[in-house]
Scaffold this active site. Structure first.
Site, short mmCIF file in Angstrom:
data_model
loop_
_atom_site.label_atom_id
_atom_site.label_comp_id
_atom_site.label_asym_id
_atom_site.label_seq_id
_atom_site.Cartn_x
_atom_site.Cartn_y
_atom_site.Cartn_z
CG HIS A 99 50.89 -51.08 -81.58
ND1 HIS A 99 50.99 -50.78 -80.23
CD2 HIS A 99 51.17 -52.40 -81.68
CE1 HIS A 99 51.30 -51.88 -79.56
NE2 HIS A 99 51.42 -52.89 -80.43
CG HIS A 136 53.48 -56.57 -83.12
ND1 HIS A 136 53.58 -57.47 -82.08
CD2 HIS A 136 52.72 -55.55 -82.63
CE1 HIS A 136 52.91 -57.02 -81.02
NE2 HIS A 136 52.38 -55.86 -81.34
CB CYS A 188 51.62 -61.72 -81.52
SG CYS A 188 49.85 -61.99 -81.75
NE ARG A 239 49.66 -53.32 -72.50
CZ ARG A 239 49.14 -53.96 -73.53
NH1 ARG A 239 48.87 -55.26 -73.47
NH2 ARG A 239 48.90 -53.32 -74.68
CG ASP A 240 51.92 -54.80 -76.46
OD1 ASP A 240 51.40 -55.89 -76.20
OD2 ASP A 240 51.88 -54.28 -77.59
CG ASN A 251 55.16 -54.11 -79.34
OD1 ASN A 251 54.11 -53.71 -79.83
ND2 ASN A 251 55.17 -54.82 -78.22
#
Length: 304
Positions: free
Chosen positions: A207, A209, A240, A15-16, A249
């Protein structure tokens, strides 16, 4: 302080990780990726996002993906839901966990969704209530917890405020996200320690990055605080759009390699994750971002 003896890794690549890809990825590739990750031993996989395809075209096949993946009992398949329409689609697709979100940065909130932080989270009240009534897990995510591309520094008090609001909505778990990857270990420890005073530590997750190459250091700093849930993305997928040069990530392979070296149990087969990372990277036509994944894959070639 001793480090946790075991951690939960939430795999967010499907997803991300994939949502920022420009080229459309066929549903069967996404399904194969989720299935490989399931086989590797993850207990929580973020598999879909029920947002408008107009805004995130890559996630348009989410219902198809959720319908076709091979589900393993006990594994949580999560979906991002931005509103009631998204929740209804996620419920129809039988997602196990609904993910809602809010920013710790007022500037970020205003710039992206034209409303205040308080208003943005209040919009999720009905979503949270319906998700709970349906017997689903609810996860909250706090973006820009360590810095914002528009306002720079983010006060820890702002992060605490969002945490309390998400707690009030009934979130089972809350992610503390370094959306643009600017956090460093001391800042991360300061924020995490403060948050553990407001929410159960075993339900807080990191979480991170890796934009500035600090993600593994920040995870270690969080381990020292006692945080035992981390998000990562196979092959380092993602990015991002708000941070130039953002590498997305932290790579799951790198996190697992570190955890294995620390003797921290994850229940995940690193070799199978490397296979999944090489699989999706080959499809995307580029090398994986994961250093550990690429090193292990290269060693296999030499050894054979």
């Amino acid at each position: 302080m001793s480090l946790p003896s075991k951690v939960k890794i939430v795999e967010v690549g499907p997803r991300d990780g994939l949502q920022n890809e420009k080229e459309t990825i066929p549903a069967d590739i996404k399904i194969a990726l989720v299935n490989q990750l399931t086989a590797a031993g993850f207990v929580n996989i973020e598999a879909a996002s029920f947002v408008s395809p107009k805004w995130v075209p890559q996630m348009a096949t989410s219902s198809e993906v959720m319908a076709a993946i091979t589900r393993k009992p006990g594994v949580i398949y999560s979906a991002l839901v931005p509103n009631m329409k998204g929740l209804e689609a996620a419920l129809a697709a039988n997602a196990d966990e609904m993910v809602i979100f809010g920013s710790a940065s007022e500037a970020f909130s205003q710039k992206n969704i034209n409303c205040s932080i308080a208003e943005s989270i209040e919009r999720f009240r009905e979503v949270a209530l319906m998700a709970k009534q349906a017997g689903k897990r609810l996860r909250g995510s706090i973006s820009c917890a360590f810095g914002c591309p528009y306002q720079g520094e983010v006060d820890v008090a702002a992060v605490v405020d969002v945490l309390k609001r998400l707690h009030d909505l009934g979130c089972d778990e809350i992610d503390i996200a370094d959306t643009i990857g600017v956090g460093t270990p001391n800042k991360v420890q300061t924020v995490m320690q403060k948050l553990t005073q407001e929410f159960p530590i075993e339900r807080l997750s990191g979480h991170f990055h890796d934009t500035y190459g600090q993600a593994l250091a920040n995870i270690y700093a969080s381990l020292e605080v006692g945080i035992s849930i981390y998000h990562s993305s196979v092959a380092g997928l993602g990015g991002c759009p708000y941070a130039k040069g953002a590498t997305g990530n932290v790579a799951t392979e790198d996190v697992l390699y570190m955890m294995n070296g620390l003797g921290i149990a994850t229940g995940i087969d690193l070799d199978k994750v490397v296979d999944a990372g090489q699989f999706i990277s080959t499809h995307l036509g580029r090398k994986a971002v994961s250093r550990a994944g690429n090193a292990i894959a290269a060693k296999r070639v030499i050894d054979n």
